[in-house]
Design a protein around this motif. Structure first.
Motif, PDB file in Angstrom:
ATOM      1  N   THR A 102      12.763 -56.081 -66.114  1.00 45.09           N
ATOM      2  CA  THR A 102      13.244 -55.339 -67.346  1.00 45.09           C
ATOM      3  C   THR A 102      11.813 -55.527 -68.201  1.00 45.09           C
ATOM      4  O   THR A 102      11.424 -54.309 -68.791  1.00 45.09           O
ATOM      5  CB  THR A 102      14.457 -55.675 -68.092  1.00 45.09           C
ATOM      6  OG1 THR A 102      15.312 -55.392 -67.150  1.00 45.09           O
ATOM      7  CG2 THR A 102      14.632 -54.746 -69.265  1.00 45.09           C
ATOM      8  N   ALA A 103      11.389 -56.338 -68.423  1.00 41.72           N
ATOM      9  CA  ALA A 103      10.378 -56.666 -69.397  1.00 41.72           C
ATOM     10  C   ALA A 103       8.947 -56.155 -69.134  1.00 41.72           C
ATOM     11  O   ALA A 103       8.339 -55.234 -69.776  1.00 41.72           O
ATOM     12  CB  ALA A 103      10.091 -58.241 -69.976  1.00 41.72           C
ATOM     13  N   ALA A 104       8.660 -56.447 -67.880  1.00 41.40           N
ATOM     14  CA  ALA A 104       7.447 -55.997 -67.135  1.00 41.40           C
ATOM     15  C   ALA A 104       7.446 -54.482 -66.922  1.00 41.40           C
ATOM     16  O   ALA A 104       6.571 -53.914 -67.434  1.00 41.40           O
ATOM     17  CB  ALA A 104       7.310 -56.754 -65.741  1.00 41.40           C
ATOM     18  N   GLU A 105       8.689 -53.810 -66.906  1.00 41.06           N
ATOM     19  CA  GLU A 105       8.540 -52.345 -66.504  1.00 41.06           C
ATOM     20  C   GLU A 105       8.405 -51.844 -67.939  1.00 41.06           C
ATOM     21  O   GLU A 105       7.908 -50.790 -68.073  1.00 41.06           O
ATOM     22  CB  GLU A 105      10.164 -52.033 -66.200  1.00 41.06           C
ATOM     23  CG  GLU A 105      10.143 -50.417 -66.010  1.00 41.06           C
ATOM     24  CD  GLU A 105      11.492 -50.208 -65.156  1.00 41.06           C
ATOM     25  OE1 GLU A 105      11.691 -49.063 -65.019  1.00 41.06           O
ATOM     26  OE2 GLU A 105      12.150 -50.917 -64.855  1.00 41.06           O
ATOM     27  N   MET A 106       9.060 -52.288 -69.165  1.00 38.88           N
ATOM     28  CA  MET A 106       9.022 -51.623 -70.468  1.00 38.88           C
ATOM     29  C   MET A 106       7.512 -51.599 -71.006  1.00 38.88           C
ATOM     30  O   MET A 106       7.187 -51.044 -71.647  1.00 38.88           O
ATOM     31  CB  MET A 106       9.795 -52.538 -71.411  1.00 38.88           C
ATOM     32  CG  MET A 106      11.596 -52.206 -71.193  1.00 38.88           C
ATOM     33  SD  MET A 106      12.467 -53.042 -72.299  1.00 38.88           S
ATOM     34  CE  MET A 106      11.968 -52.472 -73.917  1.00 38.88           C
ATOM     35  N   LEU A 107       6.798 -52.608 -70.583  1.00 37.57           N
ATOM     36  CA  LEU A 107       5.321 -52.808 -70.965  1.00 37.57           C
ATOM     37  C   LEU A 107       4.457 -52.430 -70.012  1.00 37.57           C
ATOM     38  O   LEU A 107       3.418 -52.294 -70.451  1.00 37.57           O
ATOM     39  CB  LEU A 107       5.159 -54.495 -71.297  1.00 37.57           C
ATOM     40  CG  LEU A 107       5.527 -54.609 -72.675  1.00 37.57           C
ATOM     41  CD1 LEU A 107       7.063 -54.772 -72.973  1.00 37.57           C
ATOM     42  CD2 LEU A 107       4.787 -56.076 -73.148  1.00 37.57           C
TER      43      LEU A 107
END
Length: 344
Positions: free
Chosen positions: A42-47
């Protein structure tokens, strides 16, 4: 007690505690914890990055990012008041043999020309410049948001010289909310990003490092070297996932409370603060006009029910967060006014 020392003092919500209890877990060293995997993805996708790595703290995230992209005997460039330089125990040099080179910034932003001039030429007498570190928001600059245009210029210079860029984004989402943009707007101008769950986002523990998959794979090795290999970490990843998906937009409330606090402090004789410089949730005031030390003021405020922190000679820092209400800010200003009058 009203606690304005830092946004690290936030307490996990009841929903976070329930999520911890119900979290699906596995051994993360074996790559078997589904909750932390979901958080990292989730974090990687958001950034807008390929992969993520959950770490115990912002310092760990920053330092494994540095050591995954700079080798012993090489040099990194960073702003002279940056957290990596001031507050992380010289880890890059102590553990990795990496040298730091600092540049004076303005409200946390380095001048791109200064960065260009600091890059080492090819010379056997000098270390290789391998990494540039930026910080956003910038803690020592009072939570200032470093403009994405400044980041873009530095990133382009780095690309010209085949140098990588790391973002210490401990409070990145404060910058995101203050700018009205997206996290990827900032992340697009760096190779790796570290951000904290345990500050304004309100989770009890943890930070995230994101970047390309190869760098994150190397970072996982460094995390293990630091003793950060985690087992059933889903109990910590679950509240962090809630923080990331539910607590970003509400950071605007903290910014409004910080501005309200700054406006009130500016009206107190002897306290110097320009409210227009308060971008996010950090308020730093100069109390030289009171004729007392910062520690004396801090101690007296504590006796009266208000916690804050020293930030250098004659400097005091106040930080708003999700456990601080508008009413708390009003009460804090009343306490400060009363204490200052008493000290005078």
């Amino acid at each position: 007690m009203i606690d304005l020392r830092s946004d690290t003092v936030t307490k996990p919500s009841d929903e976070m505690r329930k999520a911890m209890y119900n979290a699906e877990v596995g051994d993360d060293v074996y790559g078997e914890d589904p909750t932390v995997q979901r958080l990292e993805e989730t974090a990687a996708e958001m950034l807008g990055k390929e992969a993520g790595l959950f770490v115990t703290s912002g310092t760990m995230g920053n330092q494994i990012a540095v050591l995954s992209q700079a080798r012993s005997g090489e040099e990194i460039i960073l702003e002279e008041q940056s957290h990596i330089f001031l507050y992380e125990g010289a880890t890059a040099s102590a553990f990795g043999g990496v040298q730091t080179r600092t540049i004076k910034g303005h409200r946390g932003a380095m001048n791109p020309n200064d960065v260009r001039n600091a890059i080492r030429p090819v010379d056997i007498h000098q270390p290789v410049t391998s990494l540039i570190c930026v910080e956003n928001t910038h803690n020592k600059a009072g939570g200032a948001v470093v403009p994405t245009e400044n980041m873009r210029e530095i990133y382009e210079i780095a690309r010209e010289h085949d140098i990588r860029v790391h973002l210490d984004g401990a409070r990145l989402f404060n910058a995101v909310v203050a700018s009205g943009g997206k996290a990827s707007d900032f992340a697009q101008y760096v190779d790796t990003v570290q951000f904290c769950f345990s500050k304004g986002l309100g989770a009890p523990v943890g930070s995230m490092l994101v970047g390309d998959r190869d760098t994150i794979d190397r970072a996982r090795v460094w995390r293990k070297r630091f003793g950060g290999g985690l087992r059933q970490v889903g109990v910590l990843a679950a509240p962090a996932l809630l923080a990331l998906t539910q607590n970003v937009e509400r950071l605007a409330e903290d910014h409004a409370n910080a501005k309200r606090l700054a406006n009130g402090l500016a009206q107190i004789p002897g306290i110097e603060i320009d409210p227009s410089t308060v971008d996010t949730n950090i308020v730093i005031v100069n109390i030289a006009g009171l004729g007392i030390s910062e520690q004396l003021l801090i101690d007296e405020l504590k006796k009266n029910g208000l916690l804050c922190g020293g930030f250098g000679p004659q400097l005091v820092r106040f930080v708003t967060h999700l456990n601080v209400t508008e009413t708390d800010v009003t009460t804090a200003l009343e306490i400060i006014n009363r204490v200052v009058r008493g000290l005078k």
